[in-house]
Design an enzyme around this catalytic site. Structure first.
Site, PDB file in Angstrom:
ATOM      1  CG  ASN A   7      28.026  82.279  47.007  1.00 38.40           C
ATOM      2  OD1 ASN A   7      28.515  83.062  45.798  1.00 38.40           O
ATOM      3  ND2 ASN A   7      28.375  80.657  47.804  1.00 38.40           N
ATOM      4  CG  HIS A  43      33.767  79.567  49.608  1.00 40.52           C
ATOM      5  ND1 HIS A  43      33.713  78.305  48.999  1.00 40.52           N
ATOM      6  CD2 HIS A  43      34.674  79.785  49.968  1.00 40.52           C
ATOM      7  CE1 HIS A  43      33.949  77.599  49.114  1.00 40.52           C
ATOM      8  NE2 HIS A  43      35.360  77.881  50.202  1.00 40.52           N
ATOM      9  CG  HIS A  50      35.829  83.259  43.430  1.00 42.80           C
ATOM     10  ND1 HIS A  50      35.626  81.809  43.946  1.00 42.80           N
ATOM     11  CD2 HIS A  50      36.210  83.170  42.239  1.00 42.80           C
ATOM     12  CE1 HIS A  50      36.086  81.084  43.032  1.00 42.80           C
ATOM     13  NE2 HIS A  50      35.805  81.629  41.649  1.00 42.80           N
ATOM     14  CD  GLU A  75      29.762  78.090  51.111  1.00 45.88           C
ATOM     15  OE1 GLU A  75      30.332  78.182  49.596  1.00 45.88           O
ATOM     16  OE2 GLU A  75      28.412  78.110  51.377  1.00 45.88           O
ATOM     17  CB  THR A 105      33.284  74.783  43.011  1.00 47.83           C
ATOM     18  OG1 THR A 105      32.436  75.639  43.820  1.00 47.83           O
ATOM     19  CG2 THR A 105      32.962  73.477  41.895  1.00 47.83           C
ATOM     20  CG  HIS A 197      27.571  72.622  44.176  1.00 48.86           C
ATOM     21  ND1 HIS A 197      28.926  73.505  44.859  1.00 48.86           N
ATOM     22  CD2 HIS A 197      27.999  72.287  43.024  1.00 48.86           C
ATOM     23  CE1 HIS A 197      29.877  73.717  44.045  1.00 48.86           C
ATOM     24  NE2 HIS A 197      29.338  73.213  42.892  1.00 48.86           N
ATOM     25  CG  ASP A 198      26.197  72.622  39.983  1.00 47.70           C
ATOM     26  OD1 ASP A 198      26.400  73.585  39.879  1.00 47.70           O
ATOM     27  OD2 ASP A 198      26.628  71.526  40.095  1.00 47.70           O
ATOM     28  N   GLY A 220      24.588  80.476  44.442  1.00 52.35           N
ATOM     29  CA  GLY A 220      25.289  81.130  43.183  1.00 52.35           C
ATOM     30  C   GLY A 220      25.746  81.393  42.200  1.00 52.35           C
TER      31      GLY A 220
END
Length: 247
Positions: A7, A43, A50, A75, A105, A197-198, A220
């Site tokens: 990402n 995204h 972004h 996304e 986010t 995510h994370d 990302g």
């Protein structure tokens, strides 16, 4: 085997701090793909804080010209503008997320039952265009049957709560239990799995030991943070090693 999609939103966010063309989103995407990443994720949000809308056709051109087997994952929340951008980007996969435009986010999955009437025509439209559809999902099996009815191909398990347990092993184990239960329920329903995510080099192996069938991880923030230390190619290599099947 699990594939890695990079990402590049965090790269775009850094670029957008100045009215300058660097760091280059396409340039760093090229490095990531040359280093072995299986795809690129973006995204785009309505305020373009972004990824900019103009990045999407540039990334499509990069993939077509230099990495024709790599996947493009777009996304976002399915506004008319987003769906128009999807048409321009011609992604292999669209991941639909229930983000409010003001969110920093993604931080929760879809209410599949409550939003079924909204999602169904969107999913049908995307699948009619030959695009794989993944729906962002909390690690809670409630409503997964509805995701099947909607026609989703995959669920992307939201791993933010798991990522937040980096300094608490007991909490990490509880979150892994939740992800495993949810993921196996999705698999039993015939849904393929993504996760995001994370996620980090450290927490990916325990997750994939629990859910080895995860098809794709989209990363990302953690990967971009590693790239500051190891370079983009080095960071991609570290994440690829982290998703290799463990002996």
């Amino acid at each position: 085997m699990t594939s890695l999609s990079v990402n590049v939103n965090a790269v775009a966010m850094l670029r957008n701090r100045r009215d300058l063309p660097w760091p280059s989103v396409t340039g760093l995407s090229r490095i990531a793909l040359a280093a072995g990443a299986a795809g690129i994720t973006v995204h785009p949000r309505p305020d373009q804080r972004h990824i900019r809308f103009s990045d999407v056709p540039e990334l499509r051109a990069l993939l077509d010209a230099e990495f024709p087997t790599a996947e493009f994952n777009i996304e976002g929340y399915p506004t008319p503008e987003f769906l128009d951008l999807v048409r321009v980007g011609r992604p292999d996969q669209v991941t639909l997320v229930p983000d409010d435009p003001s969110q920093a986010t993604s931080d929760h999955g879809w209410d599949f039952i409550g939003r079924a009437a909204f999602l169904k025509p969107v999913v049908e439209r995307l699948k009619g265009e030959g695009i794989r559809v993944s729906l962002f999902a909390d690690p809670d099996p409630k409503g997964y049957e509805q995701a099947v009815e909607l026609g989703a191909d995959r669920l992307e398990l939201y791993t933010g709560p798991y990522g937040a347990t980096y300094d608490d092993r007991a909490a990490q184990s509880r979150e892994l239990d939740r992800l495993e239960t949810a993921g196996k329920h999705a698999e039993a329903l015939g849904l393929a799995l993504n996760a995001g995510h994370d996620l980090t080099v450290a927490n990916l192996p325990p997750l994939l030991r629990r859910l080895p069938a995860i098809a794709e991880v989209s990363i990302g923030h953690g990967l971009t943070a590693e790239a500051l230390e190891f370079g983009m190619a080095g960071a991609v290599g570290r994440f690829i090693r982290a998703i290799q099947p463990q002996g």
